[in-house]
Scaffold this motif. Sequence first.
Motif, PDB file in Angstrom:
ATOM      1  N   ARG A 163       0.751  -1.259  -0.013  1.00 11.90           N
ATOM      2  CA  ARG A 163       0.040   0.003   0.183  1.00 11.90           C
ATOM      3  C   ARG A 163       0.767   1.234   0.109  1.00 11.90           C
ATOM      4  O   ARG A 163       0.215   2.391  -0.220  1.00 11.90           O
ATOM      5  N   SER A 164       2.043   1.184   0.365  1.00 11.63           N
ATOM      6  CA  SER A 164       2.886   2.160   0.547  1.00 11.63           C
ATOM      7  C   SER A 164       3.847   2.293  -0.835  1.00 11.63           C
ATOM      8  O   SER A 164       4.261   1.367  -1.401  1.00 11.63           O
ATOM      9  N   ASP A 165       4.467   3.765  -1.032  1.00 19.33           N
ATOM     10  CA  ASP A 165       5.339   3.882  -1.894  1.00 19.33           C
ATOM     11  C   ASP A 165       6.756   3.486  -1.628  1.00 19.33           C
ATOM     12  O   ASP A 165       7.109   3.197  -0.410  1.00 19.33           O
ATOM     13  N   ILE A 166       7.285   2.710  -2.691  1.00 19.90           N
ATOM     14  CA  ILE A 166       8.704   2.123  -2.239  1.00 19.90           C
ATOM     15  C   ILE A 166       9.720   2.656  -3.331  1.00 19.90           C
ATOM     16  O   ILE A 166       9.414   2.678  -4.563  1.00 19.90           O
ATOM     17  N   LEU A 167      10.816   3.136  -2.677  1.00 21.33           N
ATOM     18  CA  LEU A 167      11.814   3.639  -3.689  1.00 21.33           C
ATOM     19  C   LEU A 167      13.014   2.518  -3.458  1.00 21.33           C
ATOM     20  O   LEU A 167      13.310   2.059  -2.321  1.00 21.33           O
ATOM     21  N   ALA A 180      23.724   5.958 -13.977  1.00 25.55           N
ATOM     22  CA  ALA A 180      22.516   6.923 -14.086  1.00 25.55           C
ATOM     23  C   ALA A 180      21.214   6.149 -13.824  1.00 25.55           C
ATOM     24  O   ALA A 180      20.270   6.882 -13.394  1.00 25.55           O
ATOM     25  N   ASP A 181      21.087   4.944 -14.175  1.00 20.92           N
ATOM     26  CA  ASP A 181      19.937   4.300 -14.307  1.00 20.92           C
ATOM     27  C   ASP A 181      19.747   3.319 -12.915  1.00 20.92           C
ATOM     28  O   ASP A 181      19.586   2.232 -12.985  1.00 20.92           O
ATOM     29  N   HIS A 182      19.836   4.022 -11.776  1.00 22.86           N
ATOM     30  CA  HIS A 182      19.993   3.114 -10.383  1.00 22.86           C
ATOM     31  C   HIS A 182      18.762   3.219  -9.486  1.00 22.86           C
ATOM     32  O   HIS A 182      18.896   2.965  -8.380  1.00 22.86           O
ATOM     33  N   PHE A 183      17.701   3.934  -9.793  1.00 17.54           N
ATOM     34  CA  PHE A 183      16.986   4.430  -9.008  1.00 17.54           C
ATOM     35  C   PHE A 183      15.403   4.208  -9.551  1.00 17.54           C
ATOM     36  O   PHE A 183      15.310   4.320 -10.860  1.00 17.54           O
ATOM     37  N   LEU A 184      14.344   3.826  -8.834  1.00 19.05           N
ATOM     38  CA  LEU A 184      13.061   3.372  -9.312  1.00 19.05           C
ATOM     39  C   LEU A 184      12.210   3.587  -8.168  1.00 19.05           C
ATOM     40  O   LEU A 184      12.340   3.352  -7.038  1.00 19.05           O
ATOM     41  N   VAL A 185      10.833   4.321  -8.327  1.00 20.85           N
ATOM     42  CA  VAL A 185       9.787   4.257  -7.482  1.00 20.85           C
ATOM     43  C   VAL A 185       8.751   3.534  -7.965  1.00 20.85           C
ATOM     44  O   VAL A 185       8.286   3.774  -9.146  1.00 20.85           O
ATOM     45  N   VAL A 186       8.093   2.905  -7.093  1.00 26.42           N
ATOM     46  CA  VAL A 186       7.106   1.987  -7.428  1.00 26.42           C
ATOM     47  C   VAL A 186       5.780   2.614  -6.337  1.00 26.42           C
ATOM     48  O   VAL A 186       5.993   2.440  -5.269  1.00 26.42           O
ATOM     49  N   VAL A 220      19.816  -3.923  -3.364  1.00 22.63           N
ATOM     50  CA  VAL A 220      18.996  -2.764  -3.682  1.00 22.63           C
ATOM     51  C   VAL A 220      18.824  -2.485  -2.269  1.00 22.63           C
ATOM     52  O   VAL A 220      18.398  -2.932  -1.354  1.00 22.63           O
ATOM     53  N   ALA A 221      18.650  -1.226  -2.086  1.00 23.44           N
ATOM     54  CA  ALA A 221      18.173  -0.580  -0.936  1.00 23.44           C
ATOM     55  C   ALA A 221      16.849   0.025  -1.137  1.00 23.44           C
ATOM     56  O   ALA A 221      16.486   0.507  -2.236  1.00 23.44           O
ATOM     57  N   GLU A 222      15.874  -0.531  -0.306  1.00 23.61           N
ATOM     58  CA  GLU A 222      14.628  -0.057  -0.232  1.00 23.61           C
ATOM     59  C   GLU A 222      13.909   0.810   0.794  1.00 23.61           C
ATOM     60  O   GLU A 222      14.420   0.628   1.883  1.00 23.61           O
ATOM     61  N   VAL A 223      13.242   1.944   0.404  1.00 25.87           N
ATOM     62  CA  VAL A 223      12.817   2.803   1.566  1.00 25.87           C
ATOM     63  C   VAL A 223      11.119   2.778   1.255  1.00 25.87           C
ATOM     64  O   VAL A 223      10.721   3.097   0.239  1.00 25.87           O
ATOM     65  N   VAL A 224      10.681   2.474   2.389  1.00 24.93           N
ATOM     66  CA  VAL A 224       9.109   2.433   2.084  1.00 24.93           C
ATOM     67  C   VAL A 224       8.201   3.461   3.066  1.00 24.93           C
ATOM     68  O   VAL A 224       8.813   3.412   4.208  1.00 24.93           O
ATOM     69  N   THR A 225       7.465   4.236   2.394  1.00 23.50           N
ATOM     70  CA  THR A 225       6.935   5.340   3.149  1.00 23.50           C
ATOM     71  C   THR A 225       5.488   5.480   2.908  1.00 23.50           C
ATOM     72  O   THR A 225       5.193   5.150   1.804  1.00 23.50           O
ATOM     73  N   PRO A 226       4.428   5.462   3.749  1.00 23.77           N
ATOM     74  CA  PRO A 226       4.777   5.142   5.285  1.00 23.77           C
ATOM     75  C   PRO A 226       5.412   3.715   5.260  1.00 23.77           C
ATOM     76  O   PRO A 226       5.333   2.983   4.395  1.00 23.77           O
ATOM     77  N   GLY A 227       6.103   3.481   6.465  1.00 26.62           N
ATOM     78  CA  GLY A 227       6.656   2.443   6.767  1.00 26.62           C
ATOM     79  C   GLY A 227       6.103   1.002   6.381  1.00 26.62           C
ATOM     80  O   GLY A 227       4.818   1.030   6.375  1.00 26.62           O
ATOM     81  N   PHE A 228       6.911   0.104   6.264  1.00 31.57           N
ATOM     82  CA  PHE A 228       6.459  -1.053   5.749  1.00 31.57           C
ATOM     83  C   PHE A 228       5.594  -1.907   6.955  1.00 31.57           C
ATOM     84  O   PHE A 228       6.212  -1.838   8.207  1.00 31.57           O
TER      85      PHE A 228
END
Length: 144
Positions: free
Chosen positions: A50-54, A83-89, A108-116
């Motif tokens: 449900r949250s965005d993931i970078l 240059a192509d090392h980043f994705l937002v889902v 891969v480092a993933e950041v989830v917001t709001p948190g997972f």
Amino acid sequence: MEPHPEGGFFRRLYTSPGHVALPRGERPLATSIHYLLTREQPRGRLHRNRSDILHFLVDGGPVRYVTAGERGTVEYVTLRSGADHFLVVPGGRWKASHLVEDAPYALVAEVVTPGFDYADHEFATAEDVAHLGQAAAELAPFLP
């Protein structure tokens, strides 16, 4: 690192001490993990949150992500060093990943917001994507 339910391995790096109240419950403001695919575990299952993931490719790769929306639009993004090392889902979008071009691994480092929170996570089944037409066939390799 420990085995990840979607495939590969993971380790939680950060959980924000701050929280946000959502209709589905309280969540940390953000969380972060390292996610690792290897030749032995080269694929992540199709799932959504449900949250965005970078996603940031930290080392190795390339790794390809496939995403699909509810209308059957399938997109492919390959993360490479440079240059192509980043994705937002965005939250609610189906997502899977796999190693490409004989890559031995991808970290891969993933950041989830709001948190997972596992309550916000869902693995796809064939029934979940059957209505997506041709996209369902493209997503089939990422289903259980």
